[in-house]
Design a protein around this motif. Structure first.
Motif, short mmCIF file in Angstrom:
data_model
loop_
_atom_site.label_atom_id
_atom_site.label_comp_id
_atom_site.label_asym_id
_atom_site.label_seq_id
_atom_site.Cartn_x
_atom_site.Cartn_y
_atom_site.Cartn_z
N GLY A 47 0.80 -1.22 0.00
CA GLY A 47 0.00 0.00 0.00
C GLY A 47 0.83 1.27 0.00
O GLY A 47 0.45 2.26 -0.61
N LYS A 48 1.96 1.24 0.67
CA LYS A 48 2.83 2.42 0.70
C LYS A 48 3.32 2.78 -0.70
O LYS A 48 3.25 3.93 -1.11
CB LYS A 48 4.02 2.18 1.65
CG LYS A 48 4.93 3.37 1.78
CD LYS A 48 6.07 3.09 2.73
CE LYS A 48 7.02 4.27 2.77
NZ LYS A 48 8.20 4.00 3.59
N GLN A 49 3.78 1.79 -1.43
CA GLN A 49 4.28 2.04 -2.79
C GLN A 49 3.16 2.45 -3.73
O GLN A 49 3.30 3.37 -4.52
CB GLN A 49 5.00 0.79 -3.34
CG GLN A 49 5.74 1.04 -4.62
CD GLN A 49 6.92 1.99 -4.46
OE1 GLN A 49 7.67 1.90 -3.49
NE2 GLN A 49 7.07 2.92 -5.38
N ALA A 50 2.01 1.78 -3.65
CA ALA A 50 0.87 2.15 -4.50
C ALA A 50 0.40 3.56 -4.17
O ALA A 50 -0.04 4.30 -5.05
CB ALA A 50 -0.28 1.15 -4.31
N GLY A 51 0.52 3.93 -2.91
CA GLY A 51 0.11 5.27 -2.48
C GLY A 51 0.97 6.38 -3.05
O GLY A 51 0.50 7.52 -3.18
N ILE A 52 2.21 6.09 -3.41
CA ILE A 52 3.09 7.13 -3.96
C ILE A 52 2.52 7.64 -5.27
O ILE A 52 2.37 8.85 -5.47
CB ILE A 52 4.53 6.59 -4.14
CG1 ILE A 52 5.16 6.34 -2.76
CG2 ILE A 52 5.37 7.56 -4.96
CD1 ILE A 52 6.49 5.60 -2.81
N VAL A 53 2.20 6.75 -6.20
CA VAL A 53 1.62 7.16 -7.48
C VAL A 53 0.28 7.84 -7.24
O VAL A 53 -0.02 8.89 -7.82
CB VAL A 53 1.47 5.97 -8.44
CG1 VAL A 53 0.62 6.33 -9.65
CG2 VAL A 53 2.83 5.48 -8.88
N HIS A 54 -0.52 7.27 -6.37
CA HIS A 54 -1.86 7.81 -6.13
C HIS A 54 -1.81 9.19 -5.48
O HIS A 54 -2.64 10.05 -5.78
CB HIS A 54 -2.67 6.83 -5.30
CG HIS A 54 -4.13 6.93 -5.56
ND1 HIS A 54 -4.69 6.53 -6.75
CD2 HIS A 54 -5.13 7.42 -4.82
CE1 HIS A 54 -5.98 6.76 -6.72
NE2 HIS A 54 -6.28 7.29 -5.55
N THR A 55 -0.84 9.42 -4.62
CA THR A 55 -0.67 10.75 -4.01
C THR A 55 -0.33 11.78 -5.08
O THR A 55 -0.83 12.90 -5.04
CB THR A 55 0.41 10.70 -2.91
OG1 THR A 55 -0.04 9.81 -1.88
CG2 THR A 55 0.68 12.07 -2.32
N HIS A 56 0.50 11.41 -6.03
CA HIS A 56 0.80 12.31 -7.15
C HIS A 56 -0.47 12.63 -7.93
O HIS A 56 -0.71 13.77 -8.31
CB HIS A 56 1.84 11.70 -8.09
CG HIS A 56 3.25 11.80 -7.60
ND1 HIS A 56 3.95 12.99 -7.54
CD2 HIS A 56 4.09 10.85 -7.13
CE1 HIS A 56 5.17 12.77 -7.07
NE2 HIS A 56 5.27 11.48 -6.80
N ALA A 57 -1.28 11.61 -8.20
CA ALA A 57 -2.52 11.82 -8.95
C ALA A 57 -3.46 12.76 -8.20
O ALA A 57 -4.05 13.68 -8.80
CB ALA A 57 -3.21 10.48 -9.23
#
Length: 179
Positions: A47-57
């Protein structure tokens, strides 16, 4: 017109903007594809890694008057909803994959080289019933010669070298020559 590429893998060295680029592709799929009810997922090993892209979006939506006018961010779960098409962009966590079979949509995968076999199995048929799904993967180099990322990398290289004929694949690598 149907999308030419159904799967893309972009390999880049660290700190070259892969996460913001992946977020931009996810937002394009959410807002500009025109598919009603589109489901877009930011996926990664955890979830931490997936959250990086999603935070940018989410930041891109917040900073863009045009995107903010059409999208709503749920601050509780982070889901970005595109109101005109009733589409959504959410996180798919590889470390909490239980019960995630049957997902249907496009997926943005960050750090493909660390994706495990459980997440890979969920991703395999993700867009099967969509007219124009896209599996967009970005990754730096990895060191697991038996892993999902290496399999994807080898397949992309074989397509580029003409050993496999697959017009649905876009493989782009930005690497230094060996040696």
């Amino acid at each position: 017109q149907l999308r030419r590429y159904r799967w893309a893998l972009v390999g880049v060295p660290k700190k070259n903007g892969k996460s913001p680029t992946a977020a931009m592709v996810g937002l394009y799929l959410l807002t500009a594809d025109g598919e009603r009810g589109q489901k877009v997922f930011s996926a990664a090993k955890d979830g931490k890694q997936a959250g990086i892209v999603h935070t940018h979006a989410r930041a891109m939506v917040d900073m863009s008057p045009a995107l903010s006018a059409e999208c709503k961010i749920n601050n509780t779960n982070g889901v970005i909803a595109h109101l005109p098409t009733r589409s959504s962009y959410s996180i798919l966590r590889g470390d909490n994959i239980k019960g995630q079979e049957g997902l249907n949509g496009s997926v943005i995968i960050d750090e493909t080289h660390v994706v495990d076999s459980r997440l890979a199995a969920v991703l395999e048929y993700m867009g099967a019933s969509r007219a124009e799904p896209l599996q967009f993967e970005v990754s730096t180099a990895g060191n697991n010669p038996q892993g999902y990322g290496k399999k994807q990398w080898d397949y992309g290289k074989a397509v580029n070298e003409g050993m496999i004929d697959d017009d649905s694949i876009l493989f782009v690598e930005y690497t230094a020559p060996a040696g």
